[in-house]
Motif scaffolding. Structure first.
Motif, PDB file in Angstrom:
ATOM      1  N   GLY A   1      11.822  -3.218  15.815  1.00  0.00           N
ATOM      2  CA  GLY A   1      11.312  -2.505  14.624  1.00  0.00           C
ATOM      3  C   GLY A   1      11.972  -0.898  14.795  1.00  0.00           C
ATOM      4  N   SER A   2      12.273  -0.486  15.819  1.00  0.00           N
ATOM      5  CA  SER A   2      12.936   0.829  15.881  1.00  0.00           C
ATOM      6  C   SER A   2      14.211   1.152  15.448  1.00  0.00           C
ATOM      7  N   LEU A   3      14.838  -0.025  15.636  1.00  0.00           N
ATOM      8  CA  LEU A   3      16.315  -0.304  15.125  1.00  0.00           C
ATOM      9  C   LEU A   3      16.510  -0.678  13.759  1.00  0.00           C
ATOM     10  N   VAL A   4      15.646  -1.585  13.262  1.00  0.00           N
ATOM     11  CA  VAL A   4      15.618  -1.710  11.709  1.00  0.00           C
ATOM     12  C   VAL A   4      15.081  -0.413  10.736  1.00  0.00           C
ATOM     13  N   SER A   5      14.217   0.228  11.482  1.00  0.00           N
ATOM     14  CA  SER A   5      13.792   1.655  10.703  1.00  0.00           C
ATOM     15  C   SER A   5      15.043   2.648  10.913  1.00  0.00           C
ATOM     16  N   SER A   6      15.661   2.758  11.934  1.00  0.00           N
ATOM     17  CA  SER A   6      16.700   3.574  12.050  1.00  0.00           C
ATOM     18  C   SER A   6      17.945   3.079  11.140  1.00  0.00           C
ATOM     19  N   VAL A   7      18.179   1.872  11.045  1.00  0.00           N
ATOM     20  CA  VAL A   7      19.178   1.554  10.189  1.00  0.00           C
ATOM     21  C   VAL A   7      18.844   1.449   8.753  1.00  0.00           C
ATOM     22  N   LEU A   8      17.616   1.479   8.358  1.00  0.00           N
ATOM     23  CA  LEU A   8      17.265   1.934   6.991  1.00  0.00           C
ATOM     24  C   LEU A   8      17.517   3.324   6.728  1.00  0.00           C
ATOM     25  N   PHE A   9      17.018   4.078   7.585  1.00  0.00           N
ATOM     26  CA  PHE A   9      16.709   5.439   7.317  1.00  0.00           C
ATOM     27  C   PHE A   9      18.010   6.217   7.331  1.00  0.00           C
ATOM     28  N   LEU A  10      18.831   5.962   8.386  1.00  0.00           N
ATOM     29  CA  LEU A  10      20.050   6.575   8.640  1.00  0.00           C
ATOM     30  C   LEU A  10      21.310   6.044   7.945  1.00  0.00           C
TER      31      LEU A  10
ATOM     32  N   ALA B   1      18.653  -5.487   7.358  1.00  0.00           N
ATOM     33  CA  ALA B   1      17.429  -5.545   8.473  1.00  0.00           C
ATOM     34  C   ALA B   1      17.315  -6.644   9.171  1.00  0.00           C
ATOM     35  N   HIS B   2      17.693  -7.676   8.251  1.00  0.00           N
ATOM     36  CA  HIS B   2      17.523  -9.014   8.916  1.00  0.00           C
ATOM     37  C   HIS B   2      18.621  -9.293  10.016  1.00  0.00           C
ATOM     38  N   LEU B   3      19.714  -8.602   9.830  1.00  0.00           N
ATOM     39  CA  LEU B   3      20.961  -8.782  10.662  1.00  0.00           C
ATOM     40  C   LEU B   3      20.778  -7.927  11.893  1.00  0.00           C
ATOM     41  N   THR B   4      20.077  -6.767  11.406  1.00  0.00           N
ATOM     42  CA  THR B   4      19.636  -5.806  12.829  1.00  0.00           C
ATOM     43  C   THR B   4      18.574  -6.366  13.672  1.00  0.00           C
ATOM     44  N   GLY B   5      17.656  -7.306  13.015  1.00  0.00           N
ATOM     45  CA  GLY B   5      16.640  -8.201  13.613  1.00  0.00           C
ATOM     46  C   GLY B   5      17.244  -9.027  14.690  1.00  0.00           C
ATOM     47  N   LEU B   6      18.337  -9.559  14.187  1.00  0.00           N
ATOM     48  CA  LEU B   6      19.190 -10.627  14.967  1.00  0.00           C
ATOM     49  C   LEU B   6      19.963  -9.803  16.037  1.00  0.00           C
ATOM     50  N   LEU B   7      20.515  -8.471  15.695  1.00  0.00           N
ATOM     51  CA  LEU B   7      21.171  -7.887  16.911  1.00  0.00           C
ATOM     52  C   LEU B   7      20.041  -7.428  17.865  1.00  0.00           C
ATOM     53  N   SER B   8      18.933  -6.906  17.597  1.00  0.00           N
ATOM     54  CA  SER B   8      17.825  -6.402  18.448  1.00  0.00           C
ATOM     55  C   SER B   8      17.612  -7.822  19.286  1.00  0.00           C
TER      56      SER B   8
ATOM     57  N   PRO C   1       0.829  -1.199   0.057  1.00  0.00           N
ATOM     58  CA  PRO C   1       0.189   0.158  -0.048  1.00  0.00           C
ATOM     59  C   PRO C   1       0.685   1.190   0.177  1.00  0.00           C
ATOM     60  N   GLU C   2       0.698   2.192  -1.018  1.00  0.00           N
ATOM     61  CA  GLU C   2       1.492   3.454  -1.146  1.00  0.00           C
ATOM     62  C   GLU C   2       1.334   4.172   0.141  1.00  0.00           C
ATOM     63  N   ALA C   3       0.409   4.271   0.719  1.00  0.00           N
ATOM     64  CA  ALA C   3       0.062   5.061   1.930  1.00  0.00           C
ATOM     65  C   ALA C   3       1.062   4.790   3.121  1.00  0.00           C
ATOM     66  N   LEU C   4       1.227   3.228   3.346  1.00  0.00           N
ATOM     67  CA  LEU C   4       2.063   2.842   4.572  1.00  0.00           C
ATOM     68  C   LEU C   4       3.601   2.165   4.269  1.00  0.00           C
ATOM     69  N   ILE C   5       3.712   2.091   3.100  1.00  0.00           N
ATOM     70  CA  ILE C   5       5.150   1.327   3.116  1.00  0.00           C
ATOM     71  C   ILE C   5       6.423   2.115   3.573  1.00  0.00           C
ATOM     72  N   TYR C   6       7.264   1.650   3.928  1.00  0.00           N
ATOM     73  CA  TYR C   6       8.657   2.597   3.891  1.00  0.00           C
ATOM     74  C   TYR C   6       9.017   3.144   2.547  1.00  0.00           C
ATOM     75  N   ASP C   7       9.090   4.457   2.542  1.00  0.00           N
ATOM     76  CA  ASP C   7       9.563   5.194   1.385  1.00  0.00           C
ATOM     77  C   ASP C   7      10.124   6.269   1.794  1.00  0.00           C
ATOM     78  N   ARG C   8      11.399   6.068   1.621  1.00  0.00           N
ATOM     79  CA  ARG C   8      12.643   7.222   1.973  1.00  0.00           C
ATOM     80  C   ARG C   8      12.270   8.498   1.620  1.00  0.00           C
ATOM     81  N   GLU C   9      11.884   8.975   0.321  1.00  0.00           N
ATOM     82  CA  GLU C   9      11.530  10.304  -0.054  1.00  0.00           C
ATOM     83  C   GLU C   9      10.503  10.850   0.852  1.00  0.00           C
ATOM     84  N   LEU C  10       9.224  10.061   0.897  1.00  0.00           N
ATOM     85  CA  LEU C  10       8.345  10.643   1.648  1.00  0.00           C
ATOM     86  C   LEU C  10       8.383  10.801   2.953  1.00  0.00           C
TER      87      LEU C  10
END
Length: 215
Positions: free
Chosen positions: A103-112, A180-187, A38-47
């Motif tokens: 969830g927080s760590l994965v999103s942070s790693v993806l975005f930053l 993201a999968h490795l970050t999941g293992l880390l968390s 769904p375009e309204a909810l996926i991780y979309d870096r630009e948006l």
């Protein structure tokens, strides 16, 4: 273990995996209403950079298609039955911890840390943390090596995918994100470490209190 699970089902008690059921229901509801990717909810870096920060959370609960949804929700329910119905205790607190921390760590790693990834969705990274915590919890409860073998298979799968590509998801439109999968293992490791340290502190505190109690 299986006897306990069947007993909880037959008696309708409180040992059903309600937290996992609720989280799975959120994924299913998003897919039923909005469909795949769904375009309204996926991780979309630009948006996200333009202010749509909710995508850092909702991206984990939406999926590409039926196959992606069924694999992740099926794994969540299976792990939930093992984890939440276990007599090990504290399962519901830790399963929520998996979702919040991972969830927080994965999103942070993806975005930053991964500026090249424009799009992302799905539960798989969080499930890596939950799988890891579940295997260790079951090993602590039963001391059966089968759970350590299960944990080893997760590391082997992740290593294989890092080198050669996806094992189960090769037909998906977006390939699994190894970072993201490795970050999941880390968390998962961080959650287990914090639980171990907390358990050690509580045991030390009980010993201290009992040592100074008046006889």
């Amino acid at each position: 273990m299986m006897t306990g699970i069947l007993s909880s089902l037959s008696h309708g008690g409180s040992k059903l995996p309600w937290v996992s059921f609720a989280l799975a229901a959120i994924c299913l509801a998003f897919f039923a209403v909005l469909g795949g990717k769904p375009e309204a909810l996926i991780y979309d870096r630009e948006l996200i950079e333009n202010g749509e920060v909710w995508r850092l959370v909702t991206g984990h609960f939406v999926h590409l298609d039926h196959q992606h949804l069924l694999m992740n929700v099926g794994a969540l329910i299976a792990l939930g039955f093992l984890y939440e119905t276990s007599p090990h205790g504290g399962a519901r607190r830790l399963i929520l911890g998996c979702f919040v921390l991972s969830g927080s760590l994965v999103s942070s790693v993806l975005f930053l840390g991964d500026l090249k990834t424009q799009f992302y969705c799905g539960l798989s990274a969080i499930l890596n943390a939950l799988y890891m915590v579940t295997m260790i919890a079951m090993w602590r409860e039963t001391r059966s090596r089968i759970w350590l073998v299960g944990l080893g298979l997760l590391f082997a799968k992740t290593g294989y995918e890092a080198l050669f590509g996806s094992v189960f998801s090769s037909s998906l439109e977006w390939p699994p994100h190894i970072g993201a999968h490795l970050t999941g293992l880390l968390s998962g490791t961080l959650l287990l470490s914090s639980d171990y340290v907390k358990g050690g502190y509580l045991r030390l505190r009980r010993s201290y209190v009992s040592a100074f109690e008046p006889s």
